[in-house]
Motif scaffolding. Sequence first.
Motif, mmCIF file in Angstrom:
data_model
loop_
_atom_site.group_PDB
_atom_site.id
_atom_site.type_symbol
_atom_site.label_atom_id
_atom_site.label_comp_id
_atom_site.label_asym_id
_atom_site.label_seq_id
_atom_site.Cartn_x
_atom_site.Cartn_y
_atom_site.Cartn_z
ATOM 1 N N HIS A 195 -7.749 -8.776 -9.118
ATOM 2 C CA HIS A 195 -8.031 -8.970 -7.703
ATOM 3 C C HIS A 195 -6.816 -8.603 -6.854
ATOM 4 C CE1 HIS A 195 -10.042 -10.354 -4.173
ATOM 5 N NE2 HIS A 195 -9.157 -11.300 -3.931
ATOM 6 N N LEU A 196 -5.651 -9.045 -7.297
ATOM 7 C CA LEU A 196 -4.439 -8.721 -6.550
ATOM 8 C C LEU A 196 -4.217 -7.204 -6.536
ATOM 9 C CD1 LEU A 196 -1.047 -10.578 -6.711
ATOM 10 C CD2 LEU A 196 -1.138 -8.094 -6.753
ATOM 11 N N ALA A 197 -4.343 -6.596 -7.708
ATOM 12 C CA ALA A 197 -4.115 -5.147 -7.802
ATOM 13 C C ALA A 197 -5.122 -4.388 -6.942
ATOM 14 C CB ALA A 197 -4.212 -4.707 -9.264
ATOM 15 N N ARG A 233 -6.804 -5.417 -4.171
ATOM 16 C CA ARG A 233 -6.525 -5.555 -2.732
ATOM 17 C C ARG A 233 -5.297 -4.725 -2.355
ATOM 18 N NH1 ARG A 233 -10.958 -6.516 -0.473
ATOM 19 N NH2 ARG A 233 -11.580 -5.607 -2.441
ATOM 20 N N PHE A 234 -4.280 -4.782 -3.199
ATOM 21 C CA PHE A 234 -3.081 -3.974 -2.931
ATOM 22 C C PHE A 234 -3.439 -2.491 -2.862
ATOM 23 C CE2 PHE A 234 -0.066 -1.096 -5.001
ATOM 24 C CZ PHE A 234 0.928 -1.075 -4.027
ATOM 25 N N GLU A 235 -4.223 -2.035 -3.856
ATOM 26 C CA GLU A 235 -4.485 -0.594 -3.956
ATOM 27 C C GLU A 235 -5.233 -0.059 -2.749
ATOM 28 O OE1 GLU A 235 -5.466 3.351 -4.881
ATOM 29 O OE2 GLU A 235 -6.918 1.853 -4.311
ATOM 30 N N LEU A 236 -6.214 -0.816 -2.272
ATOM 31 C CA LEU A 236 -7.013 -0.324 -1.142
ATOM 32 C C LEU A 236 -6.139 -0.105 0.089
ATOM 33 C CD1 LEU A 236 -10.268 -2.422 -1.588
ATOM 34 C CD2 LEU A 236 -9.956 0.018 -2.007
ATOM 35 N N VAL A 237 -5.220 -1.046 0.330
ATOM 36 C CA VAL A 237 -4.341 -0.900 1.489
ATOM 37 C C VAL A 237 -3.298 0.190 1.219
ATOM 38 C CG1 VAL A 237 -2.702 -2.079 2.997
ATOM 39 C CG2 VAL A 237 -4.744 -3.287 2.167
ATOM 40 N N TYR A 238 -2.765 0.203 0.009
ATOM 41 C CA TYR A 238 -1.786 1.235 -0.365
ATOM 42 C C TYR A 238 -2.374 2.630 -0.185
ATOM 43 C CZ TYR A 238 0.667 4.367 -3.591
ATOM 44 O OH TYR A 238 1.295 5.453 -4.154
ATOM 45 N N ALA A 239 -3.598 2.825 -0.666
ATOM 46 C CA ALA A 239 -4.215 4.153 -0.604
ATOM 47 C C ALA A 239 -4.501 4.562 0.839
ATOM 48 C CB ALA A 239 -5.507 4.181 -1.429
ATOM 49 N N ALA A 240 -4.828 3.588 1.664
ATOM 50 C CA ALA A 240 -5.183 3.905 3.050
ATOM 51 C C ALA A 240 -3.960 3.979 3.960
ATOM 52 C CB ALA A 240 -6.166 2.853 3.587
ATOM 53 N N ALA A 241 -2.962 3.126 3.712
ATOM 54 C CA ALA A 241 -1.886 2.984 4.700
ATOM 55 C C ALA A 241 -0.474 3.041 4.110
ATOM 56 C CB ALA A 241 -2.061 1.663 5.456
ATOM 57 N N GLY A 242 -0.362 3.197 2.799
ATOM 58 C CA GLY A 242 0.958 3.387 2.204
ATOM 59 C C GLY A 242 1.567 2.127 1.595
ATOM 60 N N TRP A 243 2.708 2.350 0.990
ATOM 61 C CA TRP A 243 3.399 1.359 0.168
ATOM 62 C C TRP A 243 3.746 0.077 0.930
ATOM 63 C CZ3 TRP A 243 4.552 0.122 -4.658
ATOM 64 C CH2 TRP A 243 5.703 -0.615 -4.954
ATOM 65 N N GLU A 244 4.404 0.220 2.082
ATOM 66 C CA GLU A 244 4.862 -0.969 2.804
ATOM 67 C C GLU A 244 3.689 -1.853 3.239
ATOM 68 O OE1 GLU A 244 7.841 -2.086 3.093
ATOM 69 O OE2 GLU A 244 8.772 -0.323 2.148
ATOM 70 N N GLN A 245 2.649 -1.209 3.727
ATOM 71 C CA GLN A 245 1.465 -1.972 4.135
ATOM 72 C C GLN A 245 0.836 -2.663 2.927
ATOM 73 O OE1 GLN A 245 0.283 -2.448 7.269
ATOM 74 N NE2 GLN A 245 2.141 -1.371 7.939
ATOM 75 N N GLY A 246 0.871 -1.993 1.799
ATOM 76 C CA GLY A 246 0.346 -2.586 0.563
ATOM 77 C C GLY A 246 1.104 -3.856 0.205
ATOM 78 N N ARG A 253 0.207 -6.652 2.468
ATOM 79 C CA ARG A 253 -1.117 -7.208 2.149
ATOM 80 C C ARG A 253 -1.018 -8.257 1.040
ATOM 81 N NH1 ARG A 253 -4.456 -9.850 1.175
ATOM 82 N NH2 ARG A 253 -6.695 -9.547 0.869
ATOM 83 N N VAL A 254 -0.194 -7.979 0.049
ATOM 84 C CA VAL A 254 -0.045 -8.934 -1.054
ATOM 85 C C VAL A 254 0.604 -10.222 -0.553
ATOM 86 C CG1 VAL A 254 1.023 -9.343 -3.311
ATOM 87 C CG2 VAL A 254 0.018 -7.099 -2.797
#
Length: 403
Positions: free
Chosen positions: A149-151, A153-166, A169-170
């Motif tokens: 679940h953590l991975a 949620r992180f991935e969706l934001v990472y893929a859309a908005a990049g590392w820092e946003q990912g 989100r966590v």
Amino acid sequence: MISFTPFEETHDACLPREINLGQLLSAISLAFDFAERAQLNHARRVAYVSLSLGELLGLGEGTLRRVLLAALLHDIGATESFNELKDEELVPTGVVYQHPLRGAEMVAGLPQVSDLGPIIVQHHERWGGGGYPFGLSGEAIRLEARLLHLADRFELVYAAAGWEQGLARVERGRGGDFQPELVDAFFSLARIPKVQLDLEERNIGRVIGWEVDRLAQVVVTAELCRVAGVFAGLIDNRSPYTANHSQGVAQHAGVLGRRLGLESVASLQVAALLHDLGKIGVPSRILNKPGRLTPEEYQVVRVHPYYTEHILRQVKGLEDIVPWAAQHHEHLDGTGYHTAAKAGAIPLESRIVAVSDVYQALTSDRPYRPGLAVDDALGVMRQMAAAAHLDPEVVQQLAVVSS
Ligand SMILES: [Fe+2]
Ligand SMILES: [Fe+2]
Ligand SMILES: [Fe+2]
Ligand SMILES: [Fe+2]
């Protein structure tokens, strides 16, 4: 409720054969990501993050294997657009709410990996409660599912908005979405320089390939027809109009293969069961469209044998059946797809699968027409043979056995 047709008795006995199920599942997860271009490599990155967290936490090899495979397949029950899955504000309903349940059911029939279902079904449960489908909380959620679940949620934001946003989100999910200890572990992981590199589009495929080779050597012997039957069900069940299609093609191919004196009829039937595997990459809304497809939609459907080839080629132990399965839309005159091979380059096995495929499709109901009677179907197929699309000899044999 999804039901899988059990492997029919009309099939020949399973040939003892070793295949690496981990490779097959990994290949399927990538093909599944093709269904939504924007989601390419979603499953692989989720697998990478949850697996790396598991290693950091010192989990045993068996648990790590489950984490890796469950992550690769976690969204396999979502046969439609992922856009809704991305919307965290949305109260999940319908197909979104169902996807963890569907996914768990889909993997339940696979030998040696049936323990993935209980993880997949919980991958949208939240540490603080309020997730779906069960609304579990805390340690009632399996550790593997908490990692997923953590991975995810992180991935969706990472893929859309990049590392820092990912990362943000966590942190935002600490205590609510995610167990605080897992958030701490995640930030330890995020400090390792190679993690960002591994996650990049150009690297993640190789990295996960190595992990599958290392951890997921699920070598299945003598169960190939059973495994193929489960995958056939997975494809066929995506549309009410193709229910039992692959099973039907395999039955016809078996009859024709025996009649034409082939030695490896059991392998031919496995190829027939897997021929439409690449359809995992075709969105359900196109597969189930009641009416004519637009040229663009037809283009999407036409790539499926290409992906059948790509999936099967990644699996050691299936080399011989790859062309038999993947060349089922080729025409003898070279006007077919996806390789435009001509008669001399199309093996007899592929021609048998092609004939069986057309026959099964013509005699089944479709959104835009009811199934044809046997004689009418044979009439259409004789025309296709006369036009050098189907092999005339195979069509002739079909006419003999079906009359
Ligand atoms: Fe999901
Ligand atoms: Fe996901
Ligand atoms: Fe096909
Ligand atoms: Fe087919």
